[in-house]
Design a protein around this motif. Structure first.
Motif, PDB file in Angstrom:
ATOM      1  N   MET A  89      44.466  45.949  45.130  1.00 59.82           N
ATOM      2  CA  MET A  89      43.773  45.751  46.395  1.00 59.82           C
ATOM      3  C   MET A  89      43.290  44.317  46.569  1.00 59.82           C
ATOM      4  O   MET A  89      42.887  43.656  45.620  1.00 59.82           O
ATOM      5  N   PHE A  91      40.626  42.124  49.149  1.00 53.60           N
ATOM      6  CA  PHE A  91      39.483  42.470  49.992  1.00 53.60           C
ATOM      7  C   PHE A  91      39.315  41.511  51.165  1.00 53.60           C
ATOM      8  O   PHE A  91      39.965  40.486  51.252  1.00 53.60           O
ATOM      9  N   ASN A  95      36.925  37.363  46.691  1.00 51.43           N
ATOM     10  CA  ASN A  95      35.896  37.681  45.694  1.00 51.43           C
ATOM     11  C   ASN A  95      36.364  37.379  44.280  1.00 51.43           C
ATOM     12  O   ASN A  95      36.410  38.255  43.431  1.00 51.43           O
ATOM     13  N   PHE A  97      36.082  36.243  40.445  1.00 47.78           N
ATOM     14  CA  PHE A  97      34.972  36.410  39.510  1.00 47.78           C
ATOM     15  C   PHE A  97      34.318  35.045  39.299  1.00 47.78           C
ATOM     16  O   PHE A  97      34.962  34.121  38.793  1.00 47.78           O
ATOM     17  N   PRO A  98      33.051  34.907  39.664  1.00 47.67           N
ATOM     18  CA  PRO A  98      32.435  33.576  39.731  1.00 47.67           C
ATOM     19  C   PRO A  98      32.262  32.895  38.379  1.00 47.67           C
ATOM     20  O   PRO A  98      32.220  31.684  38.308  1.00 47.67           O
ATOM     21  N   THR A  99      32.178  33.687  37.305  1.00 47.59           N
ATOM     22  CA  THR A  99      31.935  33.061  36.009  1.00 47.59           C
ATOM     23  C   THR A  99      33.232  32.726  35.287  1.00 47.59           C
ATOM     24  O   THR A  99      33.203  32.214  34.184  1.00 47.59           O
ATOM     25  N   MET A 100      34.356  33.026  35.926  1.00 49.84           N
ATOM     26  CA  MET A 100      35.628  32.822  35.221  1.00 49.84           C
ATOM     27  C   MET A 100      36.408  31.656  35.817  1.00 49.84           C
ATOM     28  O   MET A 100      36.264  31.316  36.986  1.00 49.84           O
ATOM     29  N   ALA A 145      36.850  29.093  39.390  1.00 49.93           N
ATOM     30  CA  ALA A 145      37.540  29.540  40.598  1.00 49.93           C
ATOM     31  C   ALA A 145      36.689  29.308  41.835  1.00 49.93           C
ATOM     32  O   ALA A 145      37.208  29.171  42.946  1.00 49.93           O
ATOM     33  N   SER A 146      35.384  29.230  41.628  1.00 52.16           N
ATOM     34  CA  SER A 146      34.495  29.084  42.775  1.00 52.16           C
ATOM     35  C   SER A 146      34.636  27.719  43.446  1.00 52.16           C
ATOM     36  O   SER A 146      34.158  27.520  44.553  1.00 52.16           O
ATOM     37  N   ARG A 160      45.585  37.559  41.398  1.00 46.84           N
ATOM     38  CA  ARG A 160      44.897  38.413  40.436  1.00 46.84           C
ATOM     39  C   ARG A 160      45.361  39.859  40.574  1.00 46.84           C
ATOM     40  O   ARG A 160      45.568  40.561  39.586  1.00 46.84           O
ATOM     41  N   ALA A 161      45.535  40.283  41.844  1.00 48.70           N
ATOM     42  CA  ALA A 161      45.957  41.670  42.079  1.00 48.70           C
ATOM     43  C   ALA A 161      47.389  41.906  41.619  1.00 48.70           C
ATOM     44  O   ALA A 161      47.689  42.958  41.056  1.00 48.70           O
TER      45      ALA A 161
ATOM     46  N   THR B 178      31.173  43.794  45.990  1.00 47.71           N
ATOM     47  CA  THR B 178      32.587  43.428  46.089  1.00 47.71           C
ATOM     48  C   THR B 178      33.135  42.942  44.755  1.00 47.71           C
ATOM     49  O   THR B 178      34.320  43.079  44.485  1.00 47.71           O
ATOM     50  N   LEU B 179      32.236  42.365  43.927  1.00 46.61           N
ATOM     51  CA  LEU B 179      32.677  41.897  42.613  1.00 46.61           C
ATOM     52  C   LEU B 179      33.051  43.083  41.723  1.00 46.61           C
ATOM     53  O   LEU B 179      34.056  43.067  41.014  1.00 46.61           O
ATOM     54  N   ALA B 185      39.414  47.719  41.289  1.00 48.03           N
ATOM     55  CA  ALA B 185      40.731  47.683  41.921  1.00 48.03           C
ATOM     56  C   ALA B 185      41.796  47.141  40.977  1.00 48.03           C
ATOM     57  O   ALA B 185      42.986  47.337  41.199  1.00 48.03           O
ATOM     58  N   LEU B 186      41.365  46.431  39.920  1.00 43.12           N
ATOM     59  CA  LEU B 186      42.338  45.955  38.935  1.00 43.12           C
ATOM     60  C   LEU B 186      42.637  47.034  37.893  1.00 43.12           C
ATOM     61  O   LEU B 186      43.397  46.806  36.967  1.00 43.12           O
ATOM     62  N   ILE B 197      32.181  41.626  33.887  1.00 38.56           N
ATOM     63  CA  ILE B 197      32.094  41.034  35.219  1.00 38.56           C
ATOM     64  C   ILE B 197      30.646  40.964  35.707  1.00 38.56           C
ATOM     65  O   ILE B 197      30.157  39.905  36.076  1.00 38.56           O
ATOM     66  N   PRO B 200      28.099  38.924  33.003  1.00 36.60           N
ATOM     67  CA  PRO B 200      28.247  37.467  33.041  1.00 36.60           C
ATOM     68  C   PRO B 200      27.782  36.870  34.371  1.00 36.60           C
ATOM     69  O   PRO B 200      27.185  35.791  34.385  1.00 36.60           O
ATOM     70  N   GLY B 292      27.910  28.514  37.679  1.00 33.54           N
ATOM     71  CA  GLY B 292      29.343  28.273  37.860  1.00 33.54           C
ATOM     72  C   GLY B 292      30.085  28.807  36.672  1.00 33.54           C
ATOM     73  O   GLY B 292      29.521  29.553  35.875  1.00 33.54           O
ATOM     74  N   ALA B 293      31.327  28.430  36.526  1.00 37.87           N
ATOM     75  CA  ALA B 293      32.098  28.922  35.390  1.00 37.87           C
ATOM     76  C   ALA B 293      31.744  28.103  34.161  1.00 37.87           C
ATOM     77  O   ALA B 293      31.594  26.893  34.218  1.00 37.87           O
ATOM     78  N   HIS B 294      31.517  28.796  33.059  1.00 36.17           N
ATOM     79  CA  HIS B 294      31.230  28.093  31.836  1.00 36.17           C
ATOM     80  C   HIS B 294      32.262  28.437  30.768  1.00 36.17           C
ATOM     81  O   HIS B 294      32.479  27.713  29.840  1.00 36.17           O
ATOM     82  N   ARG B 295      32.840  29.611  30.957  1.00 36.67           N
ATOM     83  CA  ARG B 295      33.794  30.059  29.945  1.00 36.67           C
ATOM     84  C   ARG B 295      35.149  29.437  30.193  1.00 36.67           C
ATOM     85  O   ARG B 295      35.529  29.145  31.303  1.00 36.67           O
TER      86      ARG B 295
END
Lengths: 257, 296
Positions: A89, A91, A95, A97-100, A145-146, A160-161, B178-179, B185-186, B197, B200, B292-295
């Protein structure tokens, strides 16, 4: 690979409120099917019932059946995770993933599911190439990604999907938060995606439905508070040129909605 | 056609409004000062009284062999005790509080969640001396463990859990749906979505909440009275025997009739206030930092 989707008398509820009323339709594999209709007609709910995301909301439930190549996804013996792995899906709002990082976002579906693959980098690359994002991000895969623009983020979400190699791709107004140029990029992409996937797209935008889809379903309500019903489901060209139902005609000519 | 109404027609009403606005601003401003001035006085006075007595000896020595009437000695035993007690309390309280918060925010529906929420609210209201009494009767008396840092840590963790639960639940609830849906959805399982998800994404907020909770319990005195019980000597083993702690040190020294002891109390109070303020400032900075992203 892609699969035929059959909805049989599918009704969706939030608590006692019925928002989708007994919809029956068949979605052919490797095609793009658009679901159009006015706001609040239940088209997003209908879409979310196809990967069993609807039921994650408190009090939400469905009646009826959804068959994927003949198997009812709501059967008690079916693991919901297996359904969602086949039915991906995208959206309304991007969206990621903000930390990735960009790479981790695309790899998330496989990595977090515990799939160990040596060719993970290849899969990420292929998915990003497929959404035409590779050239823009190949030098910064480890960056957040943000930092990407809205249009890029949405293409990242599509990557990603598809990285988990689903067979059906549901898209819930994937362009409504994007500018016209990004919208065009996504629409071109949808045309390519149908070579590999069964695509179902919900959209507000009738021009978009006319541009990208093979089949179009028009869903509407009799009035506020009524559940959404399928009015007409036909070949896109036919539906937009010679609609069979008066309500479809009123809607596509802009008289209502 | 009538002529247009001139702009100044409401000038009287507007003048009155301006005065009302000024009065209101004055009232709000005074209320703010009234609230902040005592805080600043407490901070500056404590530091002003304590700072002159800071010395190398004060931080590196215990009170062993130092009578209240004499200068010398210091907070080494108290510092070790406080660090161990607060550390142990965090070790117990943080995971427990986070687990409850995750349950409430991610899984909690129905009666069990309602009951849990209610109990957490009740826990928030437990007087700290009661937490101390609980650890005293349960650990010290019933289990025959005697006074120990661990008993103090258990009392402190009782106070910590509801603070952690409340803040962490709010932060988790603030992570957009939505996150989570993107994860579902994955084809990810629910626990995986929570662990990889949601948590973090909530990380910086959770860390801030944890630090605030640590700062909150670090200055608690009542729970330690009947559990750690204070000790003039250094006892680095939190599992056995009486232990000192900064709040206990302050409490006991401030009660003495002699000036050197009272000076030590001020110096220890200044140390504690500075340490806690430091934790608050770090927590604030962590919140301000852009997530932000750290990983990789």
């Amino acid at each position: 690979m892609s699969r035929r989707i059959e909805l049989h008398d599918l009704s969706c509820y939030y608590g006692n409120r019925k928002v989708v009323d007994r919809i029956t339709m068949t979605i052919e594999p490797k095609s793009v099917t658009a679901i159009i209709g006015p706001s609040g007609c239940g088209k997003s709910t209908l879409l979310r019932a196809i990967n069993r995301l609807h039921e994650t909301l408190p009090g939400a439930r469905v009646e009826g059946r959804v068959l994927l190549d003949g198997d009812n996804i709501y059967d008690r013996s079916i693991d919901v995770v297996d359904v969602r792995r086949i039915v991906g899906m995208v959206f309304q709002r991007p969206n990621p993933f903000p930390t990735m990082s960009i790479h981790d976002n695309v790899a998330a579906g496989l990595k977090l599911a515990g799939v160990r693959r040596r060719d993970l980098d290849d899969i990420v690359e292929k998915a990003l190439i497929a959404v035409h994002l590779w050239n823009e991000v190949k030098d910064r895969l480890r960056r957040p990604a943000s930092a990407l623009s809205g249009g890029q983020q949405q293409r990242l979400c599509i990557a990603r999907a598809i990285a988990v190699q689903p067979e059906v791709l549901l898209m819930d107004e994937p362009c409504s938060a994007l500018d016209p140029i990004s919208t065009l990029a996504i629409e071109d992409l949808i045309a390519e995606l149908k070579n590999d996937f069964t695509v179902v797209i919900v959209t507000h935008n009738m021009q978009q439905a006319a541009r990208v889809s093979d089949m179009t379903a028009f869903v509407t309500v009799d009035g506020p508070g009524h559940p959404g019903r399928l009015v007409e489901y036909a070949d896109t060209k036919t539906l937009f040129s010679v609609p069979a139902d008066k309500r479809t005609e009123d809607y596509i000519t802009g008289r209502v909605g | 056609m009538t002529t247009a109404t001139p702009l100044w027609v409401h000038r009287r009403r507007y003048r009155r409004r301006r005065w009302t606005a000024r009065l209101a601003a004055l009232a709000v401003g005074s209320a703010f000062l009234l609230a902040v001035v005592p805080l600043i006085l407490v901070l500056t006075y404590t530091i002003a009284r304590g700072l002159p007595h800071f010395s190398w000896v004060f931080f590196t020595h215990s009170l062993a062999g130092v009578p209240p009437s004499q200068a010398g000695g210091g907070i080494a035993a108290a510092t070790i005790g406080s660090l161990e007690q607060v550390g142990l309390a965090s070790l117990i309280g943080l995971p427990l509080g986070l687990a409850v918060a995750v349950y409430l925010a991610e899984y909690g529906t129905g009666r069990l969640a309602t009951v849990t929420r209610f109990l957490v609210d009740v826990m928030t209201g437990i007087p700290s001396i009661v937490a101390g009494l609980f650890a005293y009767t349960f650990i010290v008396i019933s289990l025959h463990q005697g006074f120990s840092g661990l008993a103090a840590a258990i009392a402190l963790s009782l106070l910590m859990v509801p603070i952690i639960v409340r803040s962490a639940e709010d932060i988790l609830a603030g992570i957009p749906r939505t996150l989570r849906e993107a994860g579902y959805a994955l084809g990810l399982r629910r626990w995986r979505v929570v662990v990889s998800i949601v948590l973090p994404a909530a990380r910086s907020g959770l860390i801030t909440g944890a630090m605030l909770a640590v700062a909150r319990i670090a200055g608690e005195t009542a729970p330690l009275l009947l559990t750690a019980f204070d000790n003039s000597y250094i006892n680095a083993n939190p599992f056995r025997g009486q232990q000192s702690a900064l709040p206990l040190f302050i409490y006991n020294q401030a009660q003495q009739a002699y000036q050197p002891a009272i000076d030590r109390a001020w110096a220890a109070a200044a140390t504690l206030v500075l340490a806690i303020t430091g934790i608050y400032i770090i927590a604030r900075l962590l919140t301000l930092r852009k997530s932000g992203a750290h990983r990789v």
